[in-house]
Design a protein around this motif. Structure first.
Motif, PDB file in Angstrom:
ATOM      1  N   ASP A   1       4.376   1.893   0.739  1.00  0.00           N
ATOM      2  CA  ASP A   1       4.805   2.238  -0.149  1.00  0.00           C
ATOM      3  C   ASP A   1       3.789   3.534  -0.413  1.00  0.00           C
ATOM      4  OD1 ASP A   1       6.413   0.091  -0.847  1.00  0.00           O
ATOM      5  OD2 ASP A   1       5.860  -1.106  -1.252  1.00  0.00           O
TER       6      ASP A   1
ATOM      7  N   ARG B   1       3.793  -1.528   2.524  1.00  0.00           N
ATOM      8  CA  ARG B   1       2.897  -1.422   1.850  1.00  0.00           C
ATOM      9  C   ARG B   1       2.291   0.125   1.973  1.00  0.00           C
ATOM     10  NH1 ARG B   1       0.771  -6.496   2.010  1.00  0.00           N
ATOM     11  NH2 ARG B   1      -1.588  -6.046   3.561  1.00  0.00           N
TER      12      ARG B   1
ATOM     13  N   TYR C   1      -4.367  -0.209   7.403  1.00  0.00           N
ATOM     14  CA  TYR C   1      -2.821  -1.268   6.691  1.00  0.00           C
ATOM     15  C   TYR C   1      -2.199  -2.306   8.543  1.00  0.00           C
ATOM     16  CZ  TYR C   1      -2.185  -0.038   2.202  1.00  0.00           C
ATOM     17  OH  TYR C   1      -2.180   0.406   1.115  1.00  0.00           O
TER      18      TYR C   1
END
Length: 427
Positions: free
Chosen positions: A310, A307, A276
């Motif tokens: 998450d 994200r 990420y």
């Protein structure tokens, strides 16, 4: 059945000492009020504990009244020095405190894998010696050690584990040889972290909970009804070996690769962060924990950092849901450096996913102590053991588990140290 006079005196002495430890110096009148004991009984125990060198006059009460102010009595803190060790694969950290838990000296030493077993043990023992002397003592009264790996429930010794340095297992015997009069004990690091969170951290209001350790390794500690559960072989909480979806295979008896560890171990989290584009500030802390902290502080709606959190929460929730389904603890603490770095932002995400996955309610909280919980738990254990010996109270074995090893659960809400009703003894 009424206690014998000697047992009643011992119980009352311990009650008074625990109150002095918790509250600090107290007057005889305050001890009478907190214990519910009679004035003559309190006077006798104060005289007895003073003569034994366990308490001493620490000053006078500030309240102005006719005649002299009441004397304040406090624990003689330097009656014993305690050493606590956090032993990792790459080094050791040592803290030395007095009997009331005030830290007097601390030090850390990296120990590389190529040091050799004998030299590594000698380096660690020498570090303890230097730190104890820096604290102003010749030797520790009690030594508490937190280490990775399984503790044999029969012998209380660290079991031989693949992937862990040999010097870990040799260290306990070496310390006992160097300090023959000291009481040396070793406990699994995750168990100690749970005891610390229960006493001083995120689980202070809980008698039943699970600590999920998220650090370099992955583990869990289980406390049910105030008692630490170790299991038949000492392996309760080896959650890294838990088979879970989302891995490339299954774990083996000697390798947790393919288990839950493959999803949430430090290496896996660092790799996920790279995917990420989330990076830690260099040199501040371990890369995985640093990446999580960066994501928490910079995440915006639909950002890569959000994200990443998450995705990480999805992974953690898989293991937490399994624990909740089996144990129904009602409370899970995300511990270790990563649990602390994620804070409430990560805990809330895991909590939401768990609510969608499990019919059993469970609160999920971040660690209040983080990576320091192991050292804190080792120090608390050393202090409890020293006080049990110095305070000389019968019945300590009643706090041992089915395996016979002493436990150190958080006092129940009715314990006087928590402000509730007391249990003084009647002779």
């Amino acid at each position: 059945m009424a206690a014998s006079p000697s047992t009643a005196r011992a119980i009352n002495d311990r009650l008074a000492l625990r109150l002095l430890q918790q509250e600090g110096p107290l007057t005889a009148g305050q001890l009478k009020q907190l214990t519910g004991l009679s004035r003559p009984t309190v006077a006798d125990l104060v005289e007895r504990l003073t003569a034994a060198g366990l308490i001493a006059v620490a000053g006078e009460a500030g309240e102005q009244r006719r005649g002299p102010n009441a004397k304040l009595y406090g624990i003689v803190a330097d009656r014993a020095h305690l050493a606590a060790l956090d032993v990792r694969t790459e080094g050791v950290t040592v803290v030395v405190s007095d009997l009331v838990g005030d830290v007097l000296a601390e030090a850390a030493l990296p120990i590389t894998g190529d040091a050799g077993t004998g030299p590594a043990v000698e380096q660690a023992v020498a570090l303890v010696e230097r730190t104890v002397k820096e604290a102003g003592a010749d030797r520790p009264h009690t030594v508490g050690i937190g280490a990775p790996g399984l503790i044999d429930p029969a012998s209380g010794e660290l079991r031989d584990s693949t992937g862990l340095p040999e010097w870990h297992r040799r260290l306990v015997a070496a310390l006992q040889e160097r300090f023959p009069q000291a009481r040396v004990s070793v406990e699994n690091e995750t168990n100690l972290a749970a005891l610390a969170e229960q006493r001083d951290g995120a689980a202070r209001d809980r008698d039943t909970f699970v600590l999920l350790w998220l650090g370099h390794g992955t583990g869990a500690a289980v406390i049910l009804d105030g008692v630490l559960r170790r299991g038949a072989s000492g392996g309760t909480g080896e959650i890294g070996f838990l088979p879970v979806p989302g891995t490339s295979g299954l774990p083996s008896a000697t390798d947790c690769a393919g288990g839950f560890h493959s999803l949430v171990g430090a290496t896996a989290i660092a790799r996920l962060a790279e995917e990420y584009g989330v990076a830690a500030e260099p040199g501040t802390e371990p890369p995985a924990a640093g990446a999580v902290r960066t994501a928490v502080t910079t995440a915006g709606p639909a950002s890569p950092e959000a994200r990443f959190l998450d995705d990480l929460a999805d992974r953690i929730a898989v293991g937490v849901a399994s624990v909740v389904a089996l144990l129904d603890p009602g409370h899970v603490v995300l511990g270790g450096e990563i649990g602390q770095a994620g804070g409430e932002a990560l805990a809330a995400r895991v909590r939401d996913r768990l609510a969608a996955m499990s019919p059993l309610p469970a609160d999920v909280r971040p660690s209040a102590l983080g990576g320091g919980a192991v050292l804190r738990g080792a120090l608390l254990t050393a202090r409890d053991q020293a006080q049990d010996e110095l305070f000389g109270v019968p019945g300590h074995a009643a706090r041992a588990g089915a395996d016979g090893r002493p436990l150190h659960p958080r006092p129940r809400p009715a314990d006087p140290l928590r402000g509730g009703p007391h249990r003084a003894a009647d002779a």
